[in-house]
Design a protein around this motif. Structure first.
Motif, PDB file in Angstrom:
ATOM      1  N   GLY A 151       0.614  -1.135  -0.097  1.00 21.42           N
ATOM      2  CA  GLY A 151      -0.073  -0.096  -0.003  1.00 21.42           C
ATOM      3  C   GLY A 151       0.945   1.216   0.079  1.00 21.42           C
ATOM      4  N   TRP A 152       2.120   0.947   0.152  1.00 19.97           N
ATOM      5  CA  TRP A 152       2.964   2.580   0.336  1.00 19.97           C
ATOM      6  C   TRP A 152       3.714   2.492  -1.236  1.00 19.97           C
ATOM      7  CZ3 TRP A 152       8.321   4.063   0.095  1.00 19.97           C
ATOM      8  CH2 TRP A 152       8.498   5.316   0.433  1.00 19.97           C
ATOM      9  N   HIS A 153       3.299   3.615  -1.904  1.00 16.51           N
ATOM     10  CA  HIS A 153       3.749   3.565  -3.381  1.00 16.51           C
ATOM     11  C   HIS A 153       4.638   4.616  -3.685  1.00 16.51           C
ATOM     12  CE1 HIS A 153       0.637   0.615  -4.038  1.00 16.51           C
ATOM     13  NE2 HIS A 153      -0.451   1.503  -3.426  1.00 16.51           N
TER      14      HIS A 153
END
Length: 255
Positions: free
Chosen positions: A117-119
Motif C-alpha cells: 500500500g505504500w507507493h
C-alpha cells in the motif's frame, strides 16, 4: 568596510577545558545545516536572468544546496575565531560523520522492502538515494574544504595579530571554497564532461559561494563580536596542533 573589532583580552584557560555557553548549540546548528544542505542538494534550481538596464547576466542553474551550504563556512570562521581551531576541528568531524550516517541509513532504508500500500518508493529513492561517486566526492570535498578554511583563518589571525577580521573571514573562504569546489566538481564530473565545462561549473559555483561570504561579512562581524563578549573568548592558536587527526588538549587562548 565594517568597523575594526577591538580584540578582547583572551583567557589563558585551555579551550578544551572551558565550558562555553553557546558552543554546543552552534555545533548542533552547524551539523543540522550541513545535513539539510545535503538533502536539498539534488534539486537543480534556476536563478536569473538578472538585468540592470541593458546589462544582463544569467540564468544560472545551481544546486539547491547553495542556499545553505556556504553558511557552514561562516560557522567555521566563528568556531576558529572565537573558540579556536580545536573547536572547529570537532565540529567538522561531527558534520562529517553525521553526513556519512545520513548516506548510510538512507541507503539501508531504500533497500528495505516497502510495506503493502505504500507507493512512494521511487520518490523516496530520488530524495534519499545518493550515487556512491557523488557521496564520496561530497564527503572528501567537505572535509578538505572546511579544514582548509579553518586552518587559513587561524593562521591569518596570528599573522594579523587579531586585527582586520574581514581579511580572515574572506581570505579563509577564498581558500576553503576553492578546495571544496574544485574537489567536488572534479571528483563528481571528471571524465564525464570536458575540461572546459568543468572549469565553467567550478568558476560559477566558486564565485557565488565567495560572493555569499562577502555579502554576509557585516553579519559575521556582529555575530563574532557578540560571541567574544558573551563567551569572554578570543582564540589565538599559537600552541595548537593543526593536524586534523590530532585531538590532544594543546590549545590555549593566550594573547
Amino acid at each position: 568596510m565594517p568597523a575594526q573589532l577591538h580584540p578582547i583580552q583572551p583567557s589563558a584557560t585551555p579551550t578544551t577545558r572551558r565550558s562555553f555557553r553557546y558552543l554546543d548549540a552552534l555545533t548542533t546548528a552547524f551539523v543540522v545545516i550541513l545535513l539539510v544542505s545535503n538533502l536539498i542538494a539534488q534539486k537543480v534550481c534556476l536563478f536569473g536572468p538578472f538585468s540592470i538596464g541593458t546589462w544582463s547576466i544569467g540564468p544560472f542553474a545551481i544546486s539547491g544546496a547553495v542556499i545553505l551550504f556556504p553558511i557552514t563556512y561562516i560557522f567555521g570562521d566563528v568556531f576558529t575565531e572565537v573558540y579556536g581551531f580545536a573547536a572547529s576541528r570537532r565540529a567538522i568531524w561531527l558534520g562529517f560523520f553525521g553526513t556519512a550516517l545520513l548516506y548510510l541509513i538512507g541507503a539501508i532504508v531504500i533497500a528495505l522492502p516497502s510495506a503493502p500500500g505504500w507507493h512512494n518508493q521511487q520518490a523516496f529513492s530520488t530524495v534519499f538515494g545518493f550515487i556512491p561517486r557523488i557521496l564520496a566526492a561530497s564527503l572528501i570535498a567537505f572535509w578538505a574544504g572546511e579544514f582548509a578554511n579553518s586552518y587559513t583563518m587561524a593562521r591569518l589571525k596570528l599573522f594579523t595579530n587579531g586585527r582586520r577580521l574581514w581579511t580572515r573571514t574572506i581570505g579563509s573562504t577564498v581558500v576553503g571554497q576553492a578546495v571544496d569546489t574544485i574537489l567536488v566538481i572534479t571528483l563528481t564530473f571528471g571524465g564525464i564532461y570536458p575540461a572546459r565545462t568543468l572549469v565553467n561549473i567550478i568558476l560559477t559555483g566558486y564565485t557565488l559561494k565567495v560572493g555569499y561570504e562577502v555579502i554576509a561579512t557585516p553579519i559575521t562581524y556582529l555575530v563574532i563580536n557578540w560571541l567574544k563578549r558573551a563567551e569572554h573568548s578570543d582564540a589565538f592558536d599559537r600552541h595548537q596542533s593543526f593536524n586534523p587527526f590530532s585531538f590532544a588538549e594543546k590549545s590555549t587562548l593566550d594573547a
